[in-house]
Each structure stands twice: as C-alpha cells, then as structure tokens.
Design a protein around this motif. Structure first.
Motif, short mmCIF file in Angstrom:
data_model
loop_
_atom_site.label_atom_id
_atom_site.label_comp_id
_atom_site.label_asym_id
_atom_site.label_seq_id
_atom_site.Cartn_x
_atom_site.Cartn_y
_atom_site.Cartn_z
N ALA A 142 -10.78 23.60 4.11
CA ALA A 142 -11.85 24.36 3.47
C ALA A 142 -12.17 23.99 1.93
N ALA A 143 -10.78 23.79 1.34
CA ALA A 143 -11.00 23.06 -0.22
C ALA A 143 -11.75 22.17 -0.10
N LEU A 144 -11.48 21.06 0.63
CA LEU A 144 -12.23 19.81 0.44
C LEU A 144 -13.68 19.88 1.02
N GLU A 145 -13.86 20.78 1.94
CA GLU A 145 -15.34 21.04 2.37
C GLU A 145 -15.95 21.45 1.04
N GLU A 146 -15.76 22.26 0.09
CA GLU A 146 -16.20 22.55 -1.05
C GLU A 146 -16.43 21.33 -1.85
N VAL A 147 -15.52 20.24 -1.99
CA VAL A 147 -15.97 19.12 -2.49
C VAL A 147 -17.01 18.34 -2.01
N ALA A 148 -16.91 18.33 -0.66
CA ALA A 148 -18.20 17.60 0.13
C ALA A 148 -19.45 18.22 -0.38
N ALA A 149 -19.39 19.62 -0.48
CA ALA A 149 -20.86 20.24 -0.87
C ALA A 149 -21.08 19.74 -2.15
N ALA A 150 -20.22 19.57 -3.08
CA ALA A 150 -20.70 19.07 -4.50
C ALA A 150 -21.05 17.92 -4.63
N TYR A 151 -20.72 16.92 -3.62
CA TYR A 151 -21.14 15.63 -3.55
C TYR A 151 -21.95 15.23 -2.26
N PRO A 152 -22.94 15.61 -1.97
CA PRO A 152 -23.50 15.65 -0.76
C PRO A 152 -23.66 14.06 -0.24
#
Length: 280
Positions: A83-93
C-alpha cells in the motif's frame, strides 16, 4: 516532477504499521540524503530500467525515480509494504511497477527493457544468494549493466578481497571472475530503522565483457565451494569431496597440491573448474 506530494517516510511507516521484521532481513532507510546518494552512485539512471529488491516503504524507490530512472521495478515480499509503494506509484505515473513476491524466485530479466541496472538495499538474509544468482546469469554479458547493492560491511569486504587474506573466499572469486567490484562508501548503522548491529557498505559491481578466464559458472562455484569448504587443508585434501582424482585435476590446472584455497587466483580456480569438467 512527481504527480502528487508524498508524505515523510516516518509518517508512511506509522500510518501503515510497517515495523521492520527481522525475519525478513528488513532495515528501512529513512535518510533522504543517503537514499539520494545511493541513487546517484548508480547513475546516470536516465533511460534505464531499474530493478529494486526489498523496497520496503519506498525511500530508495523515491530517490531512484527522482534521479531519472525510466522505470523502477520494485520486488517486495512483504505484503504490508504494498500500500505504501502504491502511493509512490501514484506519484510517478507509469514509472513504478510493483512485483509482490520472493526475489529469489523471480525471473527478473523479463521484467525490464535494456539498458537496465539493479540497485537495492538488499534484505540481509537473501543478499548473498541473490548476488550469486546474478553472477551466474547466462548468457554473459548479462541483461544488467551494473549492480549497486548494500551489504553488511563484512560481506562487502569478502566481495572485493584479494588472495592471501582471511576475507578472500567463494564470494570474492565468483564476483571478481565476471565483474569489477568496488566498495563505494559505508553506511552508518544509525541511518536505518531499526539500526542493525553492524556497519553496511554500498558495493558497485560492473560486469566484465569477458570473464577473467574461461570456466563453466556452475563448475567454478562447485570447485570453489569445495576448496574453501576446507580452507585450512591443502588442495590435494580439500578437493577430494568433488568425486574426481584431485591429483589429476591439480596437475591439469597447473597448481600445486600443497597450496590452499586462499592462495589461488581467480584464474587458477578457473583452470581447476575446467579440469573438473573434463574429468575423469
């Protein structure tokens, strides 16, 4: 530029309950200056895919993306971190691909487009087997152009050790046979959460276009493991476990039966590996 602002890593860890687990070899890096330094040490990253093993909450992941990696493929075994990494993924589409699973069982070459690099704060409990697996990649030169990896200082010293010292062993032979390894810098234990009991080091390994000498990688590892498995014994004794006549192997390789493993160069181990394959 990121798509959305990311919260501080300590907040991410607290919100997702990401206490590092010793069983998974986890020690999280929270110092953004340090993660940035590691990412820059692996660079230039522009136009490169990057494999990262054990990203945890994503501190180094952020740095790799901020330093221009075309795409980061993050392999994480701990489902709590996704879940934490998915936040990073959202920040770098479109630039972060998450792979949930065991890195030791993941076929990585198919996940990247060349050129590719491997950059990771490796979980300590799988660091050595991961490195050995990468060193045995076929065909060679491999699909990655460099390895920038964190190890315990003791392991780092073994990777770069030269013949004649106590640190010289299986890992140094395998690493130096196919790559040019060097220790870039140390990382103080206090940079981690929780702090490990030892100092860590960042090691760079750049693949050689051609290995130091011809040898089958599996045969080389077998011979090296036998020799260093009884490193206090002379070769005529330590190589008996291979199921070959050690005298014939030693003669074919042009080494002395009274030598010990730590006295042999990488090239001499390669000669022994060729003799081992030839039999009888």
């Amino acid at each position: 530029m990121t798509g959305v602002a990311l919260p501080p890593l300590r907040d991410v860890i607290a919100r997702h309950g990401l206490a590092a687990r010793k069983a998974l070899g986890q020690n999280f890096l929270l110092d953004l200056n340090l993660t940035g330094r590691i990412a820059r040490a692996a660079g230039p990253l522009e136009g490169h895919d990057v494999i990262e093993v054990g990203p945890g909450p994503g501190g180094l992941t952020r740095a790799l993306l901020d330093n221009g990696a075309r795409r980061v493929i993050a392999i994480e075994r701990d489902r709590r971190c996704i879940a934490a990494l998915e936040e990073v993924a959202a920040a770098y589409p479109g630039r972060l691909t998450l792979v949930e699973g065991d890195a030791l069982e993941t076929e990585m070459a198919s996940l990247v487009d060349r050129p590719a690099r491997i950059v990771a704060n490796l979980p300590y409990n799988i660091a050595t087997p991961l490195l050995v697996g990468w060193l045995q990649t076929e065909p060679w030169p491999p699909w990655f152009s460099s390895l920038t990896l964190m190890f315990q200082r003791e392991v780092a010293e073994r990777i770069v050790a030269v013949p004649g010292g106590k640190a010289y062993g299986r890992l140094g032979v395998l690493a130096q046979w196919r790559t040019r390894p060097r220790i870039l810098f140390d990382v103080d234990r206090r940079a981690f959460t929780p702090p490990p009991s030892v100092t860590s080091s960042i090691v760079e390994l750049v693949p050689r276009d051609t290995p130091l000498a011809p040898a089958d990688p599996r045969a080389l590892e077998t011979v090296v493991a036998a020799a260093f498995g009884q490193r206090r014994k002379m070769l005529r004794a330590s190589l008996k476990s291979l199921g070959r006549d050690p005298a014939l192997m030693i003669e074919a390789a042009g080494v002395l039966p009274t030598q010990r493993a730590e006295e042999l160069t990488v090239e001499q181990f390669c000669a022994l590996a060729r003799a081992y394959v030839q039999g009888p």
